[in-house]
Write an enzyme that holds these catalytic residues in place. Structure first.
Site, mmCIF file in Angstrom:
data_model
loop_
_atom_site.group_PDB
_atom_site.id
_atom_site.type_symbol
_atom_site.label_atom_id
_atom_site.label_comp_id
_atom_site.label_asym_id
_atom_site.label_seq_id
_atom_site.Cartn_x
_atom_site.Cartn_y
_atom_site.Cartn_z
ATOM 1 N N TYR A 117 -6.334 3.832 -5.983
ATOM 2 C CA TYR A 117 -6.449 2.684 -5.142
ATOM 3 C C TYR A 117 -5.261 2.614 -4.119
ATOM 4 O O TYR A 117 -5.574 2.231 -3.089
ATOM 5 C CB TYR A 117 -6.420 1.600 -6.227
ATOM 6 N N LYS A 170 -5.731 2.482 0.118
ATOM 7 C CA LYS A 170 -5.383 1.314 0.862
ATOM 8 C C LYS A 170 -4.384 1.882 1.637
ATOM 9 O O LYS A 170 -4.251 1.407 3.039
ATOM 10 C CB LYS A 170 -4.896 0.299 -0.035
#
Length: 317
Positions: free
Chosen positions: A177, A181
């Site tokens: 994740y 990002k």
């Protein structure tokens, strides 16, 4: 109540403006879409699950009384061919008037390493690569602003272009994740610079890009443990520090509608940027690295089948 809780800001008037927004079938995307429609926007909502999109569309029509306020189209961010097809349909729907605001809210969190239809690590593909492709494909139609939901999770992300998809190991939910990002922040930074450079000319586009961290929001994205019981526990434990989807939408709406310096990073003003009113946030040193942004963007464009240097792209010494 002013949805942004900034009482000194006037309500935007988006009458006659077309907004294309992903992620509107659930959570903060749904709440943002509803508010944009109340402000007069004409919405084109690309959705993966048509039935969920229909529920949102009917709610928007019911609450605004505007039957033509929203149109749906299909879009699967886990399949680049579907992104290209979806972009063609969006272009058909918006017509010659173009797109006022292009807003990326949709995202993915997975409990184990998964791949997209194109073989990308799923979070990297859905959260970063597909939005880049959709943005670049639709960019000639955008008249005002691109808004991309990133995350402060970028601060613990790392870039490894020798093994970007964790095929040699090292994957965890946090690592995957965070990388997705940080990649989003970097290509967003690079595109913001490019748009700023192009807009400075006598025939500049005038389009800018804003990045958003929505904070900790009670949505289905946090339900990634693999256990319904544990998901409920996580929700209850974090409820005191989390915001509702409506409040979480405030930073997205702020970034979409307020006059801001190009390339700003907007998010909640509370401790740890978990909750609060929209404000300017700091980003990590890596996310500010222009050379890294250019390198990652060049790689990402190749991953999605775009030329390494976009037409009209700025050059740096």
């Amino acid at each position: 109540m002013n949805v942004m809780e900034w009482e000194h800001l006037p309500e935007p008037d988006l009458t006659g403006r077309t907004v294309v927004m992903t992620g509107a079938s659930d959570g903060l995307g749904r709440e943002a879409a509803l508010q944009l429609a109340h402000w007069g926007a004409d919405l084109v909502l690309p959705v993966r699950t048509r039935a969920k999109g229909e529920v949102v569309a009917q709610r928007i029509i019911r609450e605004t009384g505007r039957r033509g306020a929203v149109r749906l189209t299909s879009l699967d961010l886990a399949d680049l061919s579907a992104v290209r097809t979806g972009a063609e349909e969006i272009e058909r729907l918006v017509g010659p008037s173009g797109i006022g605001l292009l807003i990326h809210v949709a995202g993915a969190v997975t409990r184990r390493r998964e791949e997209t239809a194109d073989g990308s690590e799923r979070m990297l593909g859905v959260n970063a690569l597909a939005p880049l492709l959709l943005t670049e494909t639709l960019l000639p139609l955008v008249r005002e602003r691109v808004v991309v939901v990133a995350s402060d999770a970028h601060t613990f992300g790392s870039i490894d272009l020798d093994d970007p998809h964790f095929r040699r190991g090292g994957w965890s939910l946090r690592a995957g994740y965070g990388r997705s990002k940080l990649t989003t922040m970097l290509w967003g930074r690079d595109l913001a610079d490019r748009l700023r450079a192009e807009g400075s000319g006598t025939a500049g586009s005038g389009v800018d890009l804003q990045l958003v961290h929505p904070g900790w929001v009670l949505t289905n994205l946090q339900n990634a443990t693999g256990s319904a019981r544990l998901d409920r526990l996580v929700t209850e434990v974090t409820r005191p520090i989390a915001m509702s989807a409506q409040r979480g939408a405030a930073s997205v709406l702020f970034a979409a509608t307020q006059p801001l310096p190009p390339g700003s990073y907007i998010g909640p003003d509370g401790r740890g940027a978990l909750r609060g009113r929209p404000t300017f946030l700091r980003r990590s040193a890596a996310a500010l690295d222009r050379d890294l942004a250019r390198e990652v963007t060049t790689w990402a464009r190749a991953e999605v089948g775009l030329p390494s240097t976009p037409r009209g792209a700025h050059t740096r010494p």
